[in-house]
Each structure stands twice: as C-alpha cells, then as structure tokens.
Design a protein around this motif. Sequence first.
Motif, PDB file in Angstrom:
ATOM      1  N   UNK A 385       0.811  -1.218   0.000  1.00 16.35           N
ATOM      2  CA  UNK A 385       0.000   0.000   0.000  1.00 16.35           C
ATOM      3  C   UNK A 385       0.842   1.265   0.000  1.00 16.35           C
ATOM      4  N   UNK A 386       2.144   1.142  -0.316  1.00 13.04           N
ATOM      5  CA  UNK A 386       3.068   2.264  -0.171  1.00 13.04           C
ATOM      6  C   UNK A 386       3.866   2.519  -1.441  1.00 13.04           C
ATOM      7  N   UNK A 387       3.960   3.795  -1.811  1.00 14.35           N
ATOM      8  CA  UNK A 387       4.910   4.256  -2.822  1.00 14.35           C
ATOM      9  C   UNK A 387       6.022   4.990  -2.091  1.00 14.35           C
ATOM     10  N   UNK A 388       7.236   4.515  -2.235  1.00 16.07           N
ATOM     11  CA  UNK A 388       8.394   5.139  -1.607  1.00 16.07           C
ATOM     12  C   UNK A 388       9.251   5.807  -2.666  1.00 16.07           C
ATOM     13  N   UNK A 389       9.550   7.086  -2.468  1.00 22.07           N
ATOM     14  CA  UNK A 389      10.483   7.808  -3.315  1.00 22.07           C
ATOM     15  C   UNK A 389      11.768   7.993  -2.518  1.00 22.07           C
ATOM     16  N   UNK A 390      12.834   7.327  -2.956  1.00 25.68           N
ATOM     17  CA  UNK A 390      14.146   7.494  -2.349  1.00 25.68           C
ATOM     18  C   UNK A 390      15.045   8.229  -3.328  1.00 25.68           C
ATOM     19  N   UNK A 391      15.671   9.307  -2.893  1.00 22.95           N
ATOM     20  CA  UNK A 391      16.637  10.032  -3.714  1.00 22.95           C
ATOM     21  C   UNK A 391      18.038   9.721  -3.211  1.00 22.95           C
ATOM     22  N   UNK A 392      18.958   9.515  -4.159  1.00 19.81           N
ATOM     23  CA  UNK A 392      20.332   9.157  -3.827  1.00 19.81           C
ATOM     24  C   UNK A 392      21.298  10.149  -4.451  1.00 19.81           C
ATOM     25  N   UNK A 393      22.401  10.388  -3.747  1.00 23.04           N
ATOM     26  CA  UNK A 393      23.508  11.147  -4.318  1.00 23.04           C
ATOM     27  C   UNK A 393      24.257  10.208  -5.255  1.00 23.04           C
ATOM     28  N   UNK A 394      24.285  10.530  -6.547  1.00 21.18           N
ATOM     29  CA  UNK A 394      24.862   9.616  -7.529  1.00 21.18           C
ATOM     30  C   UNK A 394      26.369   9.466  -7.384  1.00 21.18           C
ATOM     31  N   UNK A 395      27.035  10.397  -6.717  1.00 22.38           N
ATOM     32  CA  UNK A 395      28.486  10.329  -6.606  1.00 22.38           C
ATOM     33  C   UNK A 395      28.950   9.264  -5.623  1.00 22.38           C
ATOM     34  N   UNK A 396      28.096   8.905  -4.638  1.00 21.05           N
ATOM     35  CA  UNK A 396      28.486   7.871  -3.677  1.00 21.05           C
ATOM     36  C   UNK A 396      27.338   6.917  -3.326  1.00 21.05           C
TER      37      UNK A 396
END
Length: 453
Positions: A385-396
């Motif tokens: 029942x969940x949509x998770x948006x995770x943002x990551x730093x692409x450099x590490x």
Amino acid sequence: MKKKTLIKLSITFIILLGLGFWINSRWSAWFHNEEEAPYSPLSQPGRVLLTFGDNNELSRNISWQYDSIVVPSHVDLVDTLSKDTIRIPAQGEIFRSRSGQAAYYVARLRSLQPGHYYTYRVCNEDNVSPWYHFRTYNSSTRNDYSFLYVGDVQDSINGKANTFFKEAFEQHPETEFLVFGGDLTERPTEQRWEETYRGLEAIGQYYPVLTVTGNHDYLKYVIRKLERRFSLIFSYFLDSMVGENQVYTLKYNDMQLFCLDSNREFFYLWTQKRWLEEELKKSTARWKIVVLHHPLYSIKGEMNNLSQRLMFNSLIEQYGVDLVLQGHEHAYARMTNHTENGNAVPPVYTVSHCSPKNYLIQFDERFDKFGTGSRYYQQIHIHGDTLTMNAYDATDNSLYDSMDIIKSDKGNIKLNDRGQNIPEKLIFQSNGSKKEEAFRMRIEEYKHRKGIE
C-alpha cells in the motif's frame, strides 16, 4: 511642447536601447544551435536501445542504427524457456541531419509473455549485433516493483554518466526499468548522441528506457524544432504522439506513467492538457506519476514555468496524481502539497538532475528539502500500500531523501517524510562574481532559517 517631446523621445530611445542590449545578451540562448560536425553512418548494426512500446507493460521496442540506406532488417528473438526463435521484422527510415545521413530501424515486439527471459540481436541482411537479453515480469499479480528516475544528464564528451548508471543498478539490482526527465543529450548533434549512447552502454540494451523531451533536445528557432531522429531513437513516440506533441502513457502493474512535453509553445501545451485529462479520467491505476521536464513549481524563481503550471497542475491535483518527476533546474528539491490544516498530501513534486552543470537556485519556503552541487537519481519503489520515493547522491549512492505515500484500502492517504532527518548538502564554491556571491548569501540565509550548521 518641444521639451516634452524631446523627453518622450529620450525615454523611448533609452527603453529601446536597453531592450536591444537585453535581446543581444539573450540572442545566443534563444537561437544559437551548436554546430554538427560531418559524420559517417555505422558500418555495423549498433546503438541498440530497448524501450517500452505501446501503453502495455509487456510491449517492447528495439531501435538501432546501421548504414545510410535502408536494407531488409529484423530482430532475432529467443524465448530462453521454450528455446523458440522468432524473427521480428523491422522498419527502416533514413534520417538526414544538418551534417550527415543514417538509417534508423525499429522493431516492435508485441507477443511477449509475462515472467519470461528473452535474448535478442538486431540484423541487417548478413550483419548482426551482439546478443542482448531482457526479462518480463508477471503483470497485475505483483505488489513489489521499482524503477529508477534520472533528471537531466547532458553529459560532457567522455563524461561520467555511464559509471553513475552502472553503480546505481548495482546498488538497486531489483530495478525493472529506467526513466529520464529530458535533456538526456546535451544538444541534438551526432557527436552528442554518440556520448548519450556511451552513457547507456550495457544498460539501455537490457532494461527498457523511457524519456520525455527536454529543451536541449530541440533545435532553437522562433518555433522550436524536434528532429525526427529523437522519435526514431525513442520509438514509442512514433505511435503515441498526438499531433506534434511527444506524449506517452504506460500502465505498469497498478501504476501508470504520464509523459508530457513541457518545452512547447502555449497552443501545443493546450493540446497536451486535453490529452492528459482524457488519460487521467480513464485511468484505473492505483498510483499515478506524471513526468515532465520543466518544474511546475520552479526553484529558479516563482514566475518561471507559469504556462506549464497553468496547463497541467489543476489536472494533476484534480485527478489524484501522486508524484510529479521533473528536471531542467539543475539541483535537487522536493515540495509536498499541504491542506489548510497543514497535513501533507499528494502530489509530491521533485526536481532532480545528474548533470555536470549545477544551477544557482532560490530557496522557496514551500519546498521541504534542497540539494546543490552534486548529482542525483531517484528510486521509485511500490510495495503493497506504499509508494516510496528514495533520492540518492549519484556520486556515492548515499541516501539523500525519502518519502512514503501510503494508501489504505479505505482510500485514506498518509505521507511519511523520512528525509527530514537526512542532512541537506548545499555544496557551492564562489568565484567571486556578483551572481555567485548572491547565491552564497542565499545559502547562508537558508541555513540560518533551517538551523543547518
């Protein structure tokens, strides 16, 4: 009377002079197109790209390039479970750019089975590519799946995008496809396209790729022009375009993506608005995600992108869109809607990029989080029942932001901001110019307001 006339003429002259200086300063940004060096077409089938096809999640298109004339061509497709080999015919088309000519091919795969593994190669007469592979998933029965979203790439020649993409897939091996927010290519020239394909090497042949158009994908004229080459590469647009509007929708399990072309003039945006409303009205998806290049709420100034906001935002709010993925303004930002009582509700708007270029932004109080001076990508993970948006730093590949949208079976919606406890990185080094010093001061004021050390 003569004195008044002289004053009016002087004021008019000053205004026209100022307008002339301003137009001169903006002329290159408005109308200069990067030159394209002469080039020769590929002597072997290459630049293979796997995308989705029509709005069915089991559809796939394969595009590639070979020679400068159209020859009989096909895709050899092998179902690795049954070992059956199918020959899929391909359609070829010659595209002439400003400095060369090449033949582009598209094969449409429309009889794929759920939960199967396939291998394929592209064939032009006796010339063949290496073998590649992809898989399909069981549709409508799964409640755990994810894709990666990347904003502007616009990599420099011999850039780092391919390294970042490969590391992101290593970090998230469960990823099923890849979505870009426009400006995947720095400019529409053969040399820039070559770099784009290099960035997608060993990824775009194995995972379906989607992108929307960005302003850098267009040639600059009074009326912008998108080359036919763009649609021949991202070939789902060949069938999904509405008039000259690059729009596309994909139903994937209980999620639906709506892709817009936010670069166009007002009368084109109006056509897209009608298309978006029709698609949203008939959508039965539990999760709705809109992808477009220009942020509806700009982080470069409140008055930016007003025509896009006017056209699309009321529909996004009216028809229950959950997430709006955007690019264009090279930084990271997340904004969440709130009710009059202060409760956070969808849609959630994000701005992101993975480009070597970084912009000087504003720190609008409506936004929940910012990031500057780095590159980012996002994982969109739907689980139960969940949509998770995770943002990551692409450099590490470190987690930079996280937000849950939770929907109960009774229709109740709750947002969980898990990114507020992750420190913001506002990386910037001024060279002493007035603009950059002003930006440094904005960063300091924002840090003070938020209590960031």
